[in-house]
Each structure stands twice: as C-alpha cells, then as structure tokens.
Design an enzyme around this catalytic site. Structure first.
Site, PDB file in Angstrom:
ATOM      1  N   LYS A  41       0.816  -1.202   0.088  1.00  0.00           N
ATOM      2  CA  LYS A  41      -0.004  -0.071  -0.052  1.00  0.00           C
ATOM      3  C   LYS A  41       0.996   1.260   0.000  1.00  0.00           C
ATOM      4  O   LYS A  41       1.544   1.506   0.848  1.00  0.00           O
ATOM      5  CB  LYS A  41      -0.831   0.037   1.280  1.00  0.00           C
ATOM      6  CG  LYS A  41      -2.156   0.581   1.046  1.00  0.00           C
ATOM      7  CD  LYS A  41      -3.332   0.229   2.364  1.00  0.00           C
ATOM      8  CE  LYS A  41      -3.658   1.448   2.886  1.00  0.00           C
ATOM      9  NZ  LYS A  41      -4.472   1.173   4.068  1.00  0.00           N
ATOM     10  N   ARG A  90     -15.250   4.450  15.383  1.00  0.00           N
ATOM     11  CA  ARG A  90     -15.978   5.471  14.737  1.00  0.00           C
ATOM     12  C   ARG A  90     -17.228   4.559  14.254  1.00  0.00           C
ATOM     13  O   ARG A  90     -17.191   3.760  14.268  1.00  0.00           O
ATOM     14  CB  ARG A  90     -15.170   6.152  13.558  1.00  0.00           C
ATOM     15  CG  ARG A  90     -14.026   6.967  13.994  1.00  0.00           C
ATOM     16  CD  ARG A  90     -13.164   7.419  12.763  1.00  0.00           C
ATOM     17  NE  ARG A  90     -12.702   5.996  12.298  1.00  0.00           N
ATOM     18  CZ  ARG A  90     -11.829   6.031  11.310  1.00  0.00           C
ATOM     19  NH1 ARG A  90     -11.532   7.243  10.664  1.00  0.00           N
ATOM     20  NH2 ARG A  90     -11.308   4.951  10.966  1.00  0.00           N
ATOM     21  N   SER A 126      -7.902   9.677   7.830  1.00  0.00           N
ATOM     22  CA  SER A 126      -6.844  10.083   7.047  1.00  0.00           C
ATOM     23  C   SER A 126      -7.206  10.419   5.622  1.00  0.00           C
ATOM     24  O   SER A 126      -6.811  11.227   5.130  1.00  0.00           O
ATOM     25  CB  SER A 126      -5.406   9.144   7.132  1.00  0.00           C
ATOM     26  OG  SER A 126      -5.167   8.911   8.629  1.00  0.00           O
TER      27      SER A 126
HETATM   28  P1  ADP Z   1      -5.811   1.921   9.531  1.00  0.00           P
HETATM   29  O1  ADP Z   1      -5.318   2.456   8.296  1.00  0.00           O
HETATM   30  O2  ADP Z   1      -5.537   0.340   9.714  1.00  0.00           O
HETATM   31  O3  ADP Z   1      -7.468   1.907   9.164  1.00  0.00           O
HETATM   32  P2  ADP Z   1      -5.625   4.035  10.695  1.00  0.00           P
HETATM   33  O4  ADP Z   1      -4.177   4.749  10.763  1.00  0.00           O
HETATM   34  O5  ADP Z   1      -6.608   4.966   9.905  1.00  0.00           O
HETATM   35  O6  ADP Z   1      -5.778   2.597  10.496  1.00  0.00           O
HETATM   36  O7  ADP Z   1      -6.425   4.257  12.024  1.00  0.00           O
HETATM   37  C1  ADP Z   1      -5.821   3.612  13.267  1.00  0.00           C
HETATM   38  C2  ADP Z   1      -6.818   3.485  14.405  1.00  0.00           C
HETATM   39  O8  ADP Z   1      -7.398   4.640  14.668  1.00  0.00           O
HETATM   40  C3  ADP Z   1      -8.244   2.510  13.946  1.00  0.00           C
HETATM   41  O9  ADP Z   1      -8.512   1.928  15.149  1.00  0.00           O
HETATM   42  C4  ADP Z   1      -9.209   3.602  13.540  1.00  0.00           C
HETATM   43  O10 ADP Z   1     -10.411   3.111  13.787  1.00  0.00           O
HETATM   44  C5  ADP Z   1      -8.775   4.741  14.520  1.00  0.00           C
HETATM   45  N1  ADP Z   1      -9.198   5.994  14.060  1.00  0.00           N
HETATM   46  C6  ADP Z   1      -8.877   6.620  12.912  1.00  0.00           C
HETATM   47  N2  ADP Z   1      -9.249   7.768  12.899  1.00  0.00           N
HETATM   48  C7  ADP Z   1     -10.223   7.966  14.118  1.00  0.00           C
HETATM   49  C8  ADP Z   1     -11.103   8.959  14.515  1.00  0.00           C
HETATM   50  N3  ADP Z   1     -11.462   9.956  14.035  1.00  0.00           N
HETATM   51  N4  ADP Z   1     -11.697   8.849  15.814  1.00  0.00           N
HETATM   52  C9  ADP Z   1     -11.286   7.755  16.348  1.00  0.00           C
HETATM   53  N5  ADP Z   1     -10.441   6.711  16.023  1.00  0.00           N
HETATM   54  C10 ADP Z   1     -10.035   7.121  14.825  1.00  0.00           C
END
Ligand code: ADP
Length: 162
Positions: A41, A90, A126
C-alpha cells in the site's frame, strides 16, 4: 505497568488519532504508537514522514513511544511484551474492527484489543483529510499543526497552479 500498542497507517495522523492517544493515556501507563509498514500500500507520506509528523504532534510526552513495524501486529506485540492493542471506534468501524480484533485474538490469545469511543472527530479519517486537502479544502481544524504544514507542502504545487 500497562502498555498499549496503537497501530495504524497514520497517513497522516489526525486529531481523531490524537484524541484516541490522549484518552488512551488516561487508561494506560504507556502507549506505543506504531506505524504499519505495508509494502502493498503506497501512502501519500513515506513511513519516515509519518513518524516525524507523529513525533512532532505528540511533542514531549514521555509516556508515548513512536515506532514502526511490519508483519503481524500480534507478533510485534509479542516482541514488545505488550498485551493490549488500542483501537479507535468510529461509526462504521465496528464490523471490520470486530473481525480484526477476533482474528488477532485467534492468532494470539494473550493479546486483547481495547476500544476508545471516537469523540467530536468521529467523522475524520486520514483518507478524507487527504481528499479534502488535495482539493484545496481547509483541514487545519482536524489535523495537528505539523501535519497541516506537511499537507501544504505536498499539495503546494497543485494549489499554485490553480
Ligand atoms: P487503518 O489504516 O488500519 O484503518 P488508521 O491509521 O486509519 O488505521 O487508524 C488507526 C486506528 O485509529 C483505527 O482503530 C481507527 O479506527 C482509529 N481512528 C482513525 N481515525 C479516528 C477518529 N477520527 N476517531 C477515533 N478513532 C479513529
């Protein structure tokens, strides 16, 4: 002392992630924020850029370590002698998080997943941040200042053209 691993892509870290980390510090003594190196990725930011943004965003908090890992999260947890995986929850995350938590439990019964409920930043991801920023949207309220600076740098040429 209870240590938790908060793993993810963090491409880039957002205020949603930051709120999971600060809530996590209420529950755990230490948190390792671990960036997953996923060779399949290609992110917007390199692993080094992501680590740098996380370090700058968490600042001088001595209870946080920032690290990178590849392969299985439960193997990384075993290597670090950590028994808790911290995740944010979320709306919409539940099914995939439930699957992942149970697969990890299946792979290593000694590691438990603990969820922190999302707060005001429940709508922030993100990928949505990148999409909005790439189109010139102002995301300064949903990402830490060091991330905003990096996003501006990444998309500067695009904005200047427009
Ligand atoms: P992935 O790429 O594995 O989905 P991320 O880096 O996006 O992981 O996120 C890591 C963790 O943070 C996951 O558990 C995701 O649900 C959580 N997360 C991401 N954004 C938020 C947010 N805005 N509020 C709460 N938890 C979040």
């Amino acid at each position: 002392m209870t240590i938790a691993i908060y793993a993810g892509s963090f491409d880039p870290i957002t205020n949603g992630h930051m709120s999971v980390i600060s809530s996590g510090l209420i529950v755990f003594d230490r948190i390792i924020v671990a960036v997953l190196i996923n060779p399949g990725k290609n992110g917007l930011f390199s692993i080094d850029e992501r680590l740098q943004m996380i370090r700058e965003s968490v600042g001088e908090e001595p209870r946080i370590d920032v690290d990178r890992f590849d392969g299985l999260l439960v193997e990384y947890a075993k290597k670090k002698d950590v028994r808790v995986v911290l995740r944010g929850l979320r709306t919409g995350d539940f099914e995939s998080e439930l699957r992942m938590a149970n697969m990890n439990r299946h792979l290593n019964k000694g590691v438990e997943t603990v969820f922190i409920a999302a707060n005001d930043y429940f709508f922030v991801s993100s990928s949505l941040v990148k999409e909005a920023a790439s189109l010139g949207g102002n995301v300064s309220d949903v990402v830490p200042a060091p991330v905003m600076k990096m996003l501006e740098k990444k998309y500067a040429s695009r904005f200047n053209k427009g």
